[in-house]
Design a protein around this motif. Structure first.
Motif, PDB file in Angstrom:
ATOM      1  N   ASP A   1      62.401 -29.800 -12.131  1.00 17.51           N
ATOM      2  CA  ASP A   1      61.342 -29.288 -12.403  1.00 17.51           C
ATOM      3  C   ASP A   1      61.008 -28.197 -11.314  1.00 17.51           C
ATOM      4  OD1 ASP A   1      60.326 -30.734 -14.504  1.00 17.51           O
ATOM      5  OD2 ASP A   1      59.502 -32.262 -13.431  1.00 17.51           O
ATOM      6  N   ALA A   2      61.760 -28.191 -10.432  1.00 20.06           N
ATOM      7  CA  ALA A   2      61.677 -27.133  -9.467  1.00 20.06           C
ATOM      8  C   ALA A   2      61.990 -25.641  -9.717  1.00 20.06           C
ATOM      9  CB  ALA A   2      62.287 -27.318  -8.229  1.00 20.06           C
ATOM     10  N   ILE A   3      63.143 -25.805 -11.169  1.00 16.75           N
ATOM     11  CA  ILE A   3      63.520 -24.497 -11.569  1.00 16.75           C
ATOM     12  C   ILE A   3      62.258 -23.736 -12.117  1.00 16.75           C
ATOM     13  CG2 ILE A   3      65.072 -23.501 -13.348  1.00 16.75           C
ATOM     14  CD1 ILE A   3      66.807 -25.901 -12.554  1.00 16.75           C
ATOM     15  N   ILE A   4      61.469 -24.684 -13.159  1.00 18.65           N
ATOM     16  CA  ILE A   4      60.453 -23.967 -13.770  1.00 18.65           C
ATOM     17  C   ILE A   4      59.122 -23.726 -12.571  1.00 18.65           C
ATOM     18  CG2 ILE A   4      58.629 -24.405 -15.335  1.00 18.65           C
ATOM     19  CD1 ILE A   4      60.510 -25.772 -17.097  1.00 18.65           C
ATOM     20  N   ASP A   5      58.851 -24.551 -11.542  1.00 15.68           N
ATOM     21  CA  ASP A   5      57.852 -24.333 -10.802  1.00 15.68           C
ATOM     22  C   ASP A   5      57.957 -23.091 -10.031  1.00 15.68           C
ATOM     23  OD1 ASP A   5      56.978 -26.752 -11.624  1.00 15.68           O
ATOM     24  OD2 ASP A   5      57.534 -27.888 -10.012  1.00 15.68           O
ATOM     25  N   THR A   6      59.314 -22.600  -9.765  1.00 17.17           N
ATOM     26  CA  THR A   6      59.649 -21.506  -8.719  1.00 17.17           C
ATOM     27  C   THR A   6      59.944 -20.400  -9.723  1.00 17.17           C
ATOM     28  OG1 THR A   6      61.804 -22.156  -8.770  1.00 17.17           O
ATOM     29  CG2 THR A   6      60.514 -22.721  -6.961  1.00 17.17           C
ATOM     30  N   GLY A   7      59.693 -20.629 -11.180  1.00 14.74           N
ATOM     31  CA  GLY A   7      59.851 -19.134 -11.837  1.00 14.74           C
ATOM     32  C   GLY A   7      61.051 -18.654 -12.118  1.00 14.74           C
TER      33      GLY A   7
ATOM     34  N   ILE B   1      59.718 -18.995 -18.826  1.00 14.27           N
ATOM     35  CA  ILE B   1      59.877 -20.110 -19.651  1.00 14.27           C
ATOM     36  C   ILE B   1      59.440 -21.430 -19.056  1.00 14.27           C
ATOM     37  CG2 ILE B   1      61.236 -21.617 -21.310  1.00 14.27           C
ATOM     38  CD1 ILE B   1      63.133 -19.009 -21.481  1.00 14.27           C
ATOM     39  N   THR B   2      58.380 -22.109 -19.657  1.00 18.60           N
ATOM     40  CA  THR B   2      57.915 -23.163 -19.197  1.00 18.60           C
ATOM     41  C   THR B   2      58.235 -24.493 -19.565  1.00 18.60           C
ATOM     42  OG1 THR B   2      55.899 -22.845 -20.198  1.00 18.60           O
ATOM     43  CG2 THR B   2      55.977 -22.039 -18.084  1.00 18.60           C
ATOM     44  N   HIS B   3      59.361 -24.556 -20.589  1.00 21.49           N
ATOM     45  CA  HIS B   3      59.784 -25.639 -21.465  1.00 21.49           C
ATOM     46  C   HIS B   3      61.364 -25.729 -21.061  1.00 21.49           C
ATOM     47  CE1 HIS B   3      61.603 -23.500 -24.595  1.00 21.49           C
ATOM     48  NE2 HIS B   3      60.579 -22.553 -24.437  1.00 21.49           N
ATOM     49  N   TRP B   4      61.663 -26.997 -21.733  1.00 20.66           N
ATOM     50  CA  TRP B   4      63.054 -27.296 -21.622  1.00 20.66           C
ATOM     51  C   TRP B   4      63.755 -27.551 -22.954  1.00 20.66           C
ATOM     52  CZ3 TRP B   4      65.613 -26.573 -17.339  1.00 20.66           C
ATOM     53  CH2 TRP B   4      65.133 -26.700 -15.899  1.00 20.66           C
ATOM     54  N   HIS B   5      63.325 -26.583 -23.839  1.00 23.45           N
ATOM     55  CA  HIS B   5      63.980 -26.751 -25.167  1.00 23.45           C
ATOM     56  C   HIS B   5      65.343 -26.312 -25.267  1.00 23.45           C
ATOM     57  CE1 HIS B   5      59.500 -26.422 -26.669  1.00 23.45           C
ATOM     58  NE2 HIS B   5      59.916 -27.695 -25.969  1.00 23.45           N
ATOM     59  N   ILE B   6      66.281 -27.019 -24.662  1.00 25.86           N
ATOM     60  CA  ILE B   6      67.628 -26.502 -24.417  1.00 25.86           C
ATOM     61  C   ILE B   6      68.526 -27.632 -25.104  1.00 25.86           C
ATOM     62  CG2 ILE B   6      69.641 -25.994 -23.030  1.00 25.86           C
ATOM     63  CD1 ILE B   6      67.525 -25.163 -20.740  1.00 25.86           C
ATOM     64  N   PRO B   7      69.058 -27.336 -26.287  1.00 23.27           N
ATOM     65  CA  PRO B   7      69.749 -28.366 -27.046  1.00 23.27           C
ATOM     66  C   PRO B   7      70.933 -29.025 -26.288  1.00 23.27           C
ATOM     67  CG  PRO B   7      69.428 -26.886 -28.554  1.00 23.27           C
ATOM     68  CD  PRO B   7      69.065 -26.234 -27.384  1.00 23.27           C
TER      69      PRO B   7
END
Length: 462
Positions: free
Chosen positions: A213-219, A229-235
């Motif tokens: 979550d730190a990856i998204i939290d820090t942009g 991108i604020t989601h983890w839609h990665i197959p």
């Protein structure tokens, strides 16, 4: 048809052990729609979960298709597509595996390193790091890496992002997440795994999920148009949860490689075409000598030295310097010139080229040229250990010198090579010989005030 032990003819079918495919191909073959896992029942909203979802079984898919068939005719594409979307399936009415005994999508779609690990790393992990530390900084770090023979050197960096951040150090949790994911990639490709290794692989993936979550939290996660991108839609992220179960049912991932087929366009089309073109362009073609390593002694019949079989990922057969060293060592004294240019100790073989870089130079001149003030004492200590402990003694590297700076040596001049080839056996399987690596050195000159040297890690204990 094959005969059984009592002579009766039986229909026999090949078991489907593995179907090597990238993510899009696997989804199409598993008859699932977009943003849906081909090996589990997870859809895009579940890709962020840190656990494996229910495996996708053939019986489940066929039961869903049976319901769809009861409501819509496959020939009525619009109605059929409307019904399959309710189960997140695609428009395939009859999967190829429906009559294939023991064929389960969650089993035969095995993880493949090229697409599921390496491509995932560059498409996602590397991009997160670029966003975290900044394009200019990551490019600079790659540009100052010393070139290594046999490996590409990215002098211009690896980033092509338009978005540039001002950071020069990634937050600790991002580093932790990426480090654990890299460790997961490395361990998952091991050719030999036991229960403890599998627990370690699962642990690294869980540690990534605990810090991701730190990856998204820090942009640090950006998409097209430089939008966050604020989601983890990665197959591929969800597919990682199936790697350990796949290893347990189908064996290590290293055996399922797409390298050969992905490289076929080069070996079967591009290279033959270029060869044919060059032959047509040449009015006169002179026969060239066979490509033989000039450093290999003429006294060795190279037909007796079989190269290692071509391994996945390697275009050419691997020259076996261990076999060459053994052949030289077994020759009668005086039948081959000394010193030997090929020799081995333990799991490492050394090979020196035929041409010298410096044919005749004193030890003191070498010490001055390469900035090695303790060269004479190091050689003296080495020779003394050889006399005391024998030729099989493993010498320590570094430590205090016993000999004095004016120690007497049985020789005063030496020969110097600026290049040497080292070959090792596989870390996990000592019977597998790896391709030889070339190490280079250069004395201090020009911008390299301290010289330029390739780095190696040496183990002095066995």
């Amino acid at each position: 048809m094959l005969s059984d032990p009592i002579g009766q003819s039986r229909y026999c079918f090949t078991a489907l052990a593995s179907y090597i495919a990238d993510t899009l191909e696997a989804m199409m073959l598993a008859t699932v729609g977009g943003k849906t896992s081909p090996v589990t029942m997870a859809m895009y909203k579940h890709f962020r979960d840190g656990f494996q979802h229910e495996p996708r079984m053939k019986s489940t898919t066929l039961a869903q298709l049976a319901i769809v068939h009861s409501h819509a005719n496959p020939l009525d594409l619009k109605a059929f597509f409307h019904e399959v979307q309710k189960f997140r399936l695609n428009r395939v009415a009859e999967p190829f595996f429906q009559d294939w005994i023991l064929a389960e999508p969650s089993h035969f779609f095995t993880p493949e390193s090229l697409h599921h690990l390496h491509k995932e790393f560059f498409d996602h992990n590397a991009q997160w790091l670029i966003c975290a530390v900044g394009e200019s900084e990551i490019n600079f770090q790659f540009s100052v890496l010393q070139p290594t023979t046999g490996y590409p050197h990215f002098s211009g960096g690896i980033s092509k992002l338009k978005q540039v951040t001002s950071r020069y150090a990634a937050p600790a949790r991002i580093i932790t997440a990426l480090r654990e994911l890299m460790q997961f990639h490395y361990l998952a490709q091991s050719p030999h795994l036991d229960d403890d290794n599998l627990k370690c692989i699962s642990g690294t993936l869980q540690e990534f999920h605990a810090n991701k979550d730190a990856i998204i939290d820090t942009g640090a996660r950006w998409g097209k148009g430089n939008r966050p991108i604020t989601h983890w839609h990665i197959p591929k992220l969800e597919l990682m949860q199936s790697i350990v179960p796949s290893i347990c049912t189908s064996g290590v991932t290293r055996q399922w490689s797409a390298d050969v087929t992905e490289h076929a366009d080069i070996t079967e089309i591009k290279d033959p075409f270029e060869l044919a073109t060059s032959l047509l362009d040449c009015e006169q073609c002179a026969e060239e000598p066979e490509d033989v390593d000039p450093g290999i002694d003429d006294n060795i019949d190279m037909h007796d030295i079989s190269p290692e079989p071509q391994q996945p990922g390697h275009i050419r057969p691997i020259m076996n310097y261990f076999a060459i060293a053994r052949a030289l060592w077994c020759r009668d004294e005086g039948s081959v010139p000394v010193p030997l240019h090929s020799f081995s100790i333990g799991c490492t073989a050394f090979h020196l080229g035929y041409d010298l870089s410096i044919r005749n130079i004193t030890i003191n001149e070498v010490a001055m040229k390469f900035g090695l003030p303790d060269l004479r004492t190091a050689i003296a200590d080495f020779l003394q250990h050889e006399v005391t402990h024998g030729h099989q003694h493993i010498h320590a590297i570094g430590g205090p010198r016993r000999a004095g700076p004016t120690a007497a040596l049985p020789f005063d001049k030496v020969q110097v090579w600026f290049k040497i080839r080292l070959q090792e056996t596989d870390f996990h399987d000592p019977h597998t010989i790896q391709p030889a690596q070339t190490l280079n050195i250069a004395p201090p000159s020009g911008p390299w005030t301290l010289g330029c040297y390739d780095t190696v890690i040496v183990e002095t204990t066995f």
